[in-house]
Enzyme design. Structure first.
Site, PDB file in Angstrom:
ATOM      1  N   GLY A 110       0.964  -0.769  -0.276  1.00  0.00           N
ATOM      2  CA  GLY A 110       0.110  -0.080  -0.076  1.00  0.00           C
ATOM      3  C   GLY A 110       1.004   0.959   0.169  1.00  0.00           C
ATOM      4  N   ARG A 122       0.641   5.651  -1.652  1.00  0.00           N
ATOM      5  CA  ARG A 122      -0.717   6.992  -0.948  1.00  0.00           C
ATOM      6  C   ARG A 122      -0.625   6.725   0.460  1.00  0.00           C
ATOM      7  NH1 ARG A 122      -5.494   4.651  -3.803  1.00  0.00           N
ATOM      8  NH2 ARG A 122      -6.321   4.643  -1.490  1.00  0.00           N
ATOM      9  N   ASN A 158       1.229  -2.510   5.368  1.00  0.00           N
ATOM     10  CA  ASN A 158       0.586  -1.451   5.498  1.00  0.00           C
ATOM     11  C   ASN A 158      -0.944  -1.135   5.245  1.00  0.00           C
ATOM     12  OD1 ASN A 158       0.522   1.765   5.735  1.00  0.00           O
ATOM     13  ND2 ASN A 158      -0.092   2.112   3.773  1.00  0.00           N
ATOM     14  N   SER A 178      -3.945   0.173  13.776  1.00  0.00           N
ATOM     15  CA  SER A 178      -4.832   1.601  13.748  1.00  0.00           C
ATOM     16  C   SER A 178      -5.573   1.801  15.074  1.00  0.00           C
ATOM     17  CB  SER A 178      -6.141   1.672  13.302  1.00  0.00           C
ATOM     18  OG  SER A 178      -7.292   2.307  13.436  1.00  0.00           O
ATOM     19  N   TYR A 225     -13.371  -4.009  10.796  1.00  0.00           N
ATOM     20  CA  TYR A 225     -11.865  -3.164  10.328  1.00  0.00           C
ATOM     21  C   TYR A 225     -11.304  -2.983  12.146  1.00  0.00           C
ATOM     22  CZ  TYR A 225      -8.411   1.318   9.903  1.00  0.00           C
ATOM     23  OH  TYR A 225      -8.267   1.827   9.209  1.00  0.00           O
ATOM     24  N   ALA A 226     -12.309  -2.648  12.842  1.00  0.00           N
ATOM     25  CA  ALA A 226     -11.515  -3.190  14.491  1.00  0.00           C
ATOM     26  C   ALA A 226     -11.190  -4.630  14.299  1.00  0.00           C
ATOM     27  CB  ALA A 226     -12.779  -2.490  15.148  1.00  0.00           C
ATOM     28  N   ALA A 227     -11.703  -5.301  13.880  1.00  0.00           N
ATOM     29  CA  ALA A 227     -11.210  -7.028  14.670  1.00  0.00           C
ATOM     30  C   ALA A 227     -10.089  -7.475  13.281  1.00  0.00           C
ATOM     31  CB  ALA A 227     -12.463  -7.958  14.105  1.00  0.00           C
ATOM     32  N   LYS A 269      -7.542  -4.817  12.730  1.00  0.00           N
ATOM     33  CA  LYS A 269      -6.813  -4.201  13.247  1.00  0.00           C
ATOM     34  C   LYS A 269      -6.507  -4.768  14.704  1.00  0.00           C
ATOM     35  CE  LYS A 269      -5.945  -1.855   9.546  1.00  0.00           C
ATOM     36  NZ  LYS A 269      -4.771  -1.549   8.978  1.00  0.00           N
TER      37      LYS A 269
END
Length: 563
Positions: A330, A333, A408, A460, A473-475, A477
């Site tokens: 990644g 960007r 990333n 994160s 997303y939380a899981a 990270k």
């Protein structure tokens, strides 16, 4: 340390030679393009895309090797604080050494060697091109004695203590080969050259080469040159003109050149590409010599020289990553690009990867290309196991084994858990967690074959505190944080450190909704989002030697968002 830079000659050429340097080092690219304009021919296309037959033609080989050698040398000394004590070259490489030493203008030189190549081709074509034959495992004096009674063949190259090359007409070479086979245990190998250089066959070209040499201005060399004809160390252009004229029919004494450099106190030899043949000869002549063979730009890190800063880049941390090969997933960007730029500015060979955004990849390639470091942008999906395995094999082949990995690559697809479909859940975990596993698996395998490395996972604060609407997303990270700590324990005693950063709000495209609606002002101490470069600085710290005692850690970069 006393250093000599040496340049290869005809016979070492191969399609694709030096292409990685051309792509990585702007100075090399600019010089080769300037020499192409002088010659009126695209030398890059000839070196990189020319077929074997085309590249083997003497009128092509000589300007291609000369131009490439000059361009890579200029790129090397522009990037690294390398100040050679001596320069030398094998056959054609003598001309390149003169240019590197400041005695021959490179634009005059590329025109000169093109004309020289045409004259040598014409001389060979008047009768037959002849050939050159390497004689291995035989005493050079015995080889020379075997040639003494013939006028059509002679010793052309003294390459080492038991490697001599004879050169001449086909019939004469065949006769000497038979004679040596009967008298000695010699082995033989034909060279990939278009004519019988440094032999009586080239006599018709001698006068014309003299006249051509007389038309070129030569200056006293700023760096002493060792002649491959007389083995003298010189700076006087009179010696250069005489020896290069004699070289048409006289033998090249590379064995003598290396011994002369050794007598002068040289203990490190830097071989300009294509480097393999010449590096091997030096190692056989002086087995304990330090030989730095430049085959890819990453090889230059072995010099241990400071890296000069690219224009506009701070010297802070300069040379910090010069010996590293960094892969940033990644990396085109946001945080990934800022991190890739941080490594490139520190001298690392840097590979930034992306999945599908071609526009961002093209822009990143331009930005990374501004650094005088080897940089590349490669496309693959971190969530596809075979693609990851193949990509890391290619990276190792082209740039060297990775010593730094930054996981990333990330994906966000928000939704309430009661409305989230299985694909929405799986796709985020596939990129953010499974992709990190795939990349870590491949990079760690290569690091274990080398001297270790550093892995930094970009997690994160969502993995530490969770957010409504971001269960997937939380899981992913939170899983990445647990993965970091587990792998750190597995690999820590194998010289591989594994850490993570947990950014809060960062001013990237992924967070643009949150950054723009006032959420950041309410939840951070400074009332702003982080600049991606601020996160990149923490990643660079964890990837560097200053974090040698940090393993299994999670560094929050959140301005107090998690308390």
């Amino acid at each position: 340390m006393t250093t000599a830079v040496v340049f290869p000659g005809q016979g070492s050429q191969q399609p694709g030679m030096g292409e990685a340097f051309y792509r990585a080092w702007p100075t090399t690219r600019n010089r080769l393009e300037a020499l192409s304009a002088t010659l009126g021919e695209d030398l890059a296309a000839l070196c990189f895309a020319g077929d074997v037959k085309e590249l083997r033609m003497t009128r092509n080989t000589q300007p291609a090797l000369f131009g490439l050698g000059v361009a890579i040398y200029e790129g090397l000394v522009a990037r690294y604080s390398l100040d050679p004590d001596y320069v030398a070259g094998h056959s054609l490489g003598h001309f390149t050494a003169l240019a590197a030493g400041g005695a021959l203008d490179s634009e005059d030189g590329v025109t000169l060697v093109r004309k020289r190549g045409e004259l040598l081709e014409a001389a060979a074509g008047e009768d037959s091109p002849g050939t050159m034959l390497a004689v291995l495992l035989a005493d050079p004096q015995e080889v020379a004695a075997a040639c003494a009674d013939r006028e059509d063949v002679s010793v052309g190259l003294y390459n080492g203590p038991r490697q001599t090359v004879i050169s001449g007409a086909q019939e004469g070479i065949a006769a000497i080969r038979k004679r040596l086979a009967e008298r000695t245990r010699a082995r033989f190998r034909e060279l990939d050259v278009a004519a019988a250089f440094h032999s009586p066959v080239m006599e018709p070209a001698a006068d014309a080469v003299d006249r051509t040499m007389a038309e070129v201005d030569l200056e006293p060399a700023a760096i002493p040159v060792v002649s491959d004809v007389s083995c003298r160390i010189y700076t006087d252009p009179v010696v250069a003109r005489r020896d290069l004229s004699e070289q048409v029919t006289a033998p090249v004494d590379w064995h003598g050149v290396v011994e002369r450099l050794q007598e002068a106190g040289v203990d490190r030899y830097v071989v300009i590409p294509p480097a393999g043949t010449l590096a091997g000869l030096i190692e056989r002549i002086i087995p304990n010599a330090e030989v730095v063979a430049l085959e890819v730009p990453a090889d230059a890190a072995a010099l241990g020289c400071a890296v000069r800063s690219p224009e506009g880049v701070s010297d802070e941390g300069n040379n910090r990553f010069a010996a590293e090969v960094a892969v940033v997933t990644g990396g085109t960007r946001g945080i990934g690009l800022a991190t890739a730029e941080r490594f490139a500015a520190g001298g690392a060979t840097t590979v930034a990867t992306y999945c599908s955004d071609e526009e961002a990849a093209a822009e990143a390639a331009v930005k990374l290309g501004d650094y005088d470091a080897l940089t590349a942008v490669k496309q693959f999906d971190v969530g596809e196991f075979d693609a990851v395995a193949n990509a890391f094999r290619r990276i190792a082949d082209e740039h060297g084994r990775p010593t730094i990995l930054v996981n990333n690559a990330g994906r966000m697809d928000n939704g309430l858990v009661v409305r989230m479909d299985p694909e929405q859940w799986a796709s985020v975990l596939e990129t953010n967690l499974t992709g990190a596993f795939y990349c870590t698996r491949e990079a760690a395998r290569q690091m274990l074959r080398g001297e270790g490395g550093r892995i930094v996972n970009v997690a994160s604060v969502a993995g530490l505190r969770g957010w409504a609407g971001q269960a997937n997303y939380a899981a992913s990270k939170a899983g990445l944080i647990g993965f970091t700590r587990a792998v750190a324990r597995e690999l820590g005693d194998r010289s591989i450190r594994v850490n993570a950063v947990a950014p809060g709000y960062v001013d990237t495209r992924l967070n643009e909704k949150h950054v723009g609606d006032g959420e950041v002002t309410d939840q951070t101490v400074s009332g702003r989002a982080a600049d991606p470069r601020e996160v990149a600085d923490v990643i660079a710290f964890l990837a560097g030697e200053r974090a040698a005692y940090v393993n299994g850690a999670v560094y929050r970069v959140d301005d107090g968002l998690v308390g």
